[in-house]
Design an enzyme around this catalytic site. Structure first.
Site, PDB file in Angstrom:
ATOM      1  N   GLU A  35       0.823  -1.213   0.000  1.00 51.85           N
ATOM      2  CA  GLU A  35       0.000   0.000   0.000  1.00 51.85           C
ATOM      3  C   GLU A  35       0.860   1.267   0.000  1.00 51.85           C
ATOM      4  O   GLU A  35       0.555   2.236  -0.677  1.00 51.85           O
ATOM      5  CB  GLU A  35      -0.934   0.026   1.219  1.00 51.85           C
ATOM      6  CG  GLU A  35      -2.101  -0.936   1.102  1.00 51.85           C
ATOM      7  CD  GLU A  35      -3.061  -0.564  -0.020  1.00 51.85           C
ATOM      8  OE1 GLU A  35      -3.308   0.633  -0.222  1.00 51.85           O
ATOM      9  OE2 GLU A  35      -3.538  -1.480  -0.713  1.00 51.85           O
ATOM     10  N   CYS A 191     -12.672   2.124 -14.957  1.00 48.72           N
ATOM     11  CA  CYS A 191     -13.008   3.540 -14.738  1.00 48.72           C
ATOM     12  C   CYS A 191     -11.703   4.333 -14.641  1.00 48.72           C
ATOM     13  O   CYS A 191     -11.393   4.941 -13.619  1.00 48.72           O
ATOM     14  CB  CYS A 191     -13.844   3.684 -13.462  1.00 48.72           C
ATOM     15  SG  CYS A 191     -14.615   5.303 -13.331  1.00 48.72           S
ATOM     16  N   CYS A 198     -16.661   2.429 -20.159  1.00 49.63           N
ATOM     17  CA  CYS A 198     -17.985   2.314 -19.522  1.00 49.63           C
ATOM     18  C   CYS A 198     -18.771   1.116 -20.055  1.00 49.63           C
ATOM     19  O   CYS A 198     -19.594   0.547 -19.336  1.00 49.63           O
ATOM     20  CB  CYS A 198     -18.787   3.594 -19.723  1.00 49.63           C
ATOM     21  SG  CYS A 198     -17.961   5.032 -19.014  1.00 49.63           S
ATOM     22  N   CYS A 201     -18.409  -1.757 -17.725  1.00 53.54           N
ATOM     23  CA  CYS A 201     -18.491  -1.427 -16.303  1.00 53.54           C
ATOM     24  C   CYS A 201     -19.703  -2.078 -15.633  1.00 53.54           C
ATOM     25  O   CYS A 201     -20.820  -1.969 -16.122  1.00 53.54           O
ATOM     26  CB  CYS A 201     -18.567   0.082 -16.140  1.00 53.54           C
ATOM     27  SG  CYS A 201     -18.679   0.572 -14.417  1.00 53.54           S
ATOM     28  N   CYS A 207     -24.589   4.653 -12.584  1.00 50.85           N
ATOM     29  CA  CYS A 207     -23.572   5.709 -12.601  1.00 50.85           C
ATOM     30  C   CYS A 207     -24.200   6.991 -13.160  1.00 50.85           C
ATOM     31  O   CYS A 207     -24.580   7.054 -14.332  1.00 50.85           O
ATOM     32  CB  CYS A 207     -22.381   5.274 -13.454  1.00 50.85           C
ATOM     33  SG  CYS A 207     -21.180   6.584 -13.685  1.00 50.85           S
TER      34      CYS A 207
END
Ligand code: SF4
Length: 337
Positions: A35, A191, A198, A201, A207
């Site tokens: 991370e 995205c 899209c 998606c 959305c």
């Protein structure tokens, strides 16, 4: 929005990423290292660094016992070196104050060096299987499109709004690992910042930006901040096949990294040359280097001498292929070649 969590989880299971090195033999330590490395850095760049770190420091204890310069040397080329410095301090605190175990409390985790709220949420989710919301760059972008959130994402009021949305989206009994991983994967592969796909998606039907045909307007662009220009004069002192490197000060640009002697002006460099009996310095290269808040113009001067000046102290003579004593700034790597 109950459906959202389920859509993301199902999508992640079929289309998400499952073979990243930190997803194997998952532990809070491995999650934490990945991370921190992934902050502002792409997965493909991070993978070899992550593997080298795990080989050299397989546990938080091994990292805590190392010198900061060992971490900086391995970090060389990854940029944003403060991350490595914070990581080292954090490893020492976990080793000394928590018996080598990562705390499982969100607030305690957030109080450790280099760990923000989103990183803490990721460590708890992926390392301990305790779901907590995350809000990294990918998630911010998805939410800003999903809800047509206006405003600069860097502003604290907008960030607060995004955190509230992030927390409201799913119930606590969700498969948190698949959900948070799904958000990261969706942001990285579908995205995306430019040209989101899209058509592929899973949350297209809910959305707002997609439904209103205004995906290209979100997230809003942050007003560009003019970077301050700064000159830096570096002097490479060559003796045979070695050159002189010294550690930079604790504060300022490239803190505690190894570098050629550096000066703010040519006058300052000339004065140092007089002190050390160096003559005939030549400008050999000029490079531009972009830092977070500054645009550096680096002027590299070189001087060849036949024997090592005894007056130069506080560093060492580096010969090509010698082990570096710690981290070196990215532009210097090129100049050392
Ligand atoms: Fe992003 Fe497009 Fe999916 Fe909306 S529909 S979340 S803009 S990829």
């Amino acid at each position: 929005m109950e459906a959202f969590g389920a859509l993301i989880v199902d999508w992640q299971k079929c289309h998400g990423r499952h073979h990243l090195p930190w997803q194997q033999k998952r532990s809070p330590y491995r999650v934490w290292v990945s991370e921190i490395m992934l902050q502002q850095t792409q997965v493909s760049t991070v993978i070899p660094y992550f593997e080298r770190f795990m080989n050299r420091f397989p546990t938080v204890q091994a990292m805590a016992a190392a010198n900061e310069s060992d971490l900086l040397e391995l970090w060389t080329g990854l940029g944003y070196y403060r991350r490595a410095q914070f990581m080292h301090r954090c490893a020492q605190i976990i080793h000394q104050q928590y018996g080598g175990e990562f705390p499982q409390d969100l607030e305690v985790l957030q109080s450790l060096p280099g760990i923000g709220r989103s990183t803490a949420g990721a460590i708890l989710t992926f390392g301990f299987n305790h779901y907590h919301s995350i809000l990294d760059g990918n998630v911010k972008r998805i939410l800003s499109r999903l809800y047509c959130v206006k405003g600069d994402l860097k502003k604290s009021a907008v960030e607060k709004q995004l955190w509230a949305l992030s927390e409201s989206l799913v119930s606590i009994d969700i498969d948190g690992v698949a959900y948070n991983q799904g958000l990261m994967d969706l942001g990285a592969t579908v995205c995306t910042r430019k040209h989101p796909s899209c058509g592929n998606c899973p949350v297209q039907s809910i959305c707002a930006a997609y439904q209103q045909s205004c995906v290209d307007q979100f997230p809003e662009k942050s007003p560009s901040v003019k970077k301050k220009s700064q000159d830096m004069f570096l002097l490479k002192v060559n003796v045979s096949h070695s050159c002189w490197l010294q550690e930079r000060p604790d504060k300022g640009i490239w803190a505690r990294l190894w570098c050629f002697p550096s000066f703010e002006s040519l006058d300052e460099m000339n004065a140092w040359c007089v002190l050390n009996d160096l003559e005939n310095i030549i400008l050999t290269k000029t490079i531009k280097h972009v830092l977070t808040h500054r645009l550096l113009s680096i002027y590299l001067y070189e001087v060849d001498v036949t024997s090592k000046p005894k007056t130069i102290k506080g560093g060492f003579w580096y010969a090509k292929r010698d082990q570096l004593p710690g981290g070196v700034p990215r532009p210097l790597l090129t100049l050392l070649e």
